[in-house]
Scaffold this active site. Structure first.
Site, short mmCIF file in Angstrom:
data_model
loop_
_atom_site.label_atom_id
_atom_site.label_comp_id
_atom_site.label_asym_id
_atom_site.label_seq_id
_atom_site.Cartn_x
_atom_site.Cartn_y
_atom_site.Cartn_z
N LYS A 211 5.55 -3.74 -136.88
CA LYS A 211 5.48 -3.08 -135.59
C LYS A 211 4.85 -3.96 -134.51
O LYS A 211 5.03 -3.74 -133.33
CB LYS A 211 4.61 -1.81 -135.69
CG LYS A 211 4.95 -0.89 -136.83
CD LYS A 211 3.84 0.18 -136.98
CE LYS A 211 3.97 0.86 -138.31
NZ LYS A 211 2.77 1.68 -138.61
N GLY A 212 4.07 -4.96 -134.94
CA GLY A 212 3.19 -5.67 -134.02
C GLY A 212 3.86 -6.29 -132.80
O GLY A 212 3.24 -6.40 -131.74
N ASP B 75 0.30 -16.85 -138.29
CA ASP B 75 -1.00 -17.07 -138.91
C ASP B 75 -0.80 -18.04 -140.08
O ASP B 75 -0.61 -19.23 -139.86
CB ASP B 75 -1.52 -15.69 -139.36
CG ASP B 75 -2.97 -15.70 -139.81
OD1 ASP B 75 -3.78 -16.39 -139.17
OD2 ASP B 75 -3.31 -15.01 -140.78
P1 IMP Z 1 1.26 -14.62 -141.82
O1 IMP Z 1 1.64 -15.60 -140.73
O2 IMP Z 1 2.25 -14.58 -142.93
O3 IMP Z 1 -0.15 -14.87 -142.31
O4 IMP Z 1 1.24 -13.13 -141.28
C1 IMP Z 1 1.19 -12.85 -139.95
C2 IMP Z 1 0.98 -11.35 -139.84
O5 IMP Z 1 -0.37 -11.03 -140.18
C3 IMP Z 1 1.19 -10.91 -138.42
O6 IMP Z 1 2.50 -10.46 -138.22
C4 IMP Z 1 0.15 -9.82 -138.26
O7 IMP Z 1 0.69 -8.58 -138.64
C5 IMP Z 1 -0.95 -10.18 -139.23
N1 IMP Z 1 -2.07 -10.90 -138.56
C6 IMP Z 1 -2.41 -12.18 -138.72
N2 IMP Z 1 -3.47 -12.51 -137.95
C7 IMP Z 1 -3.80 -11.39 -137.28
C8 IMP Z 1 -4.81 -11.09 -136.29
O8 IMP Z 1 -5.64 -11.92 -135.86
N3 IMP Z 1 -4.83 -9.81 -135.83
C9 IMP Z 1 -3.95 -8.86 -136.25
N4 IMP Z 1 -2.97 -9.11 -137.15
C10 IMP Z 1 -2.90 -10.36 -137.66
#
Ligand code: IMP
Ligand code: MG
Length: 177
Positions: free
Chosen positions: A45-46, A100
């Site tokens: 949803k983000g 991330d």
């Molecule tokens: P990754 O890149 O696979 O670690 O996952 C990224 C997802 O983790 C994003 O779509 C967010 O939903 C969540 N996420 C990562 N960092 C943050 C943050 O600082 N705040 C809120 N959600 C985060």
């Protein structure tokens, strides 16, 4: 101050900074896709808040679709809600809130590439490059931020704080209860 704002320790990216950056980003992305068959694929949803503003900053035609995947540990990613349209031969731009570790996006990118689109690129509002584990990078980035957990403008902590109009860092007491 609203009850939502009360949880915020510092504002990292203001509403005005987001507005200005999206204007630039819209022009940059439009120049790449002018005259092409562009599909914005948004991960729920983000990224919905970002999508809503970003698509209005685009000066080229685009269509939108949504993808929902399960959260995963080390295992396989499960599709909860797939795209409604085929993407073969189309230019796909994944719209994401934050890059991330990159694990989620690298899996989604591989899955979409297997469907033979003309291209798959990524636009992310926020990038935390210091946290990267997977070999994936955004083609277009709003803001590079330090390694802090951020909320607002679509991003949540425990499903809350998505409705803040800016990106901020939470007060520690929010986590500790
Ligand atoms: P990754 O890149 O696979 O670690 O996952 C990224 C997802 O983790 C994003 O779509 C967010 O939903 C969540 N996420 C990562 N960092 C943050 C943050 O600082 N705040 C809120 N959600 C985060
Ligand atoms: Mg989340």
């Amino acid at each position: 101050m609203t009850e939502v704002e009360k949880g915020v320790q510092t504002v990292l990216v203001t509403e005005e900074e987001i507005r200005q950056r999206l204007c630039e980003l819209g022009k940059e992305v439009s120049a790449v896709y002018q005259g092409q068959d562009l599909l914005l694929v948004t991960l729920l949803k983000g990224a919905v808040v970002f999508l809503a503003d970003f698509m209005r900053a685009l000066e080229c035609h685009c269509e939108i679709d949504f993808l929902v995947t399960s959260s995963f540990g080390g295992g396989a990613m499960k599709i909860i809600k797939d795209l409604e349209v085929p993407i073969e031969g189309r230019h796909v731009l994944i719209v994401e809130d934050i890059l991330d570790s990159g694990i989620k996006l690298s899996k989604i990118k591989d899955m979409l590439e297997a469907r033979n689109p003309a291209s798959v690129r990524i636009v992310t509002l926020l990038d935390k490059p210091s946290r990267r584990k997977a070999d994936v990078n955004a083609d277009f980035t709003g803001f590079v931020i330090p390694d802090e957990f951020v909320v607002g403008y679509g991003l949540d902590y425990d499903e809350k704080y998505r409705n803040l109009p800016f990106v901020g860092v939470l007060k520690p007491e929010v986590y500790t209860g």
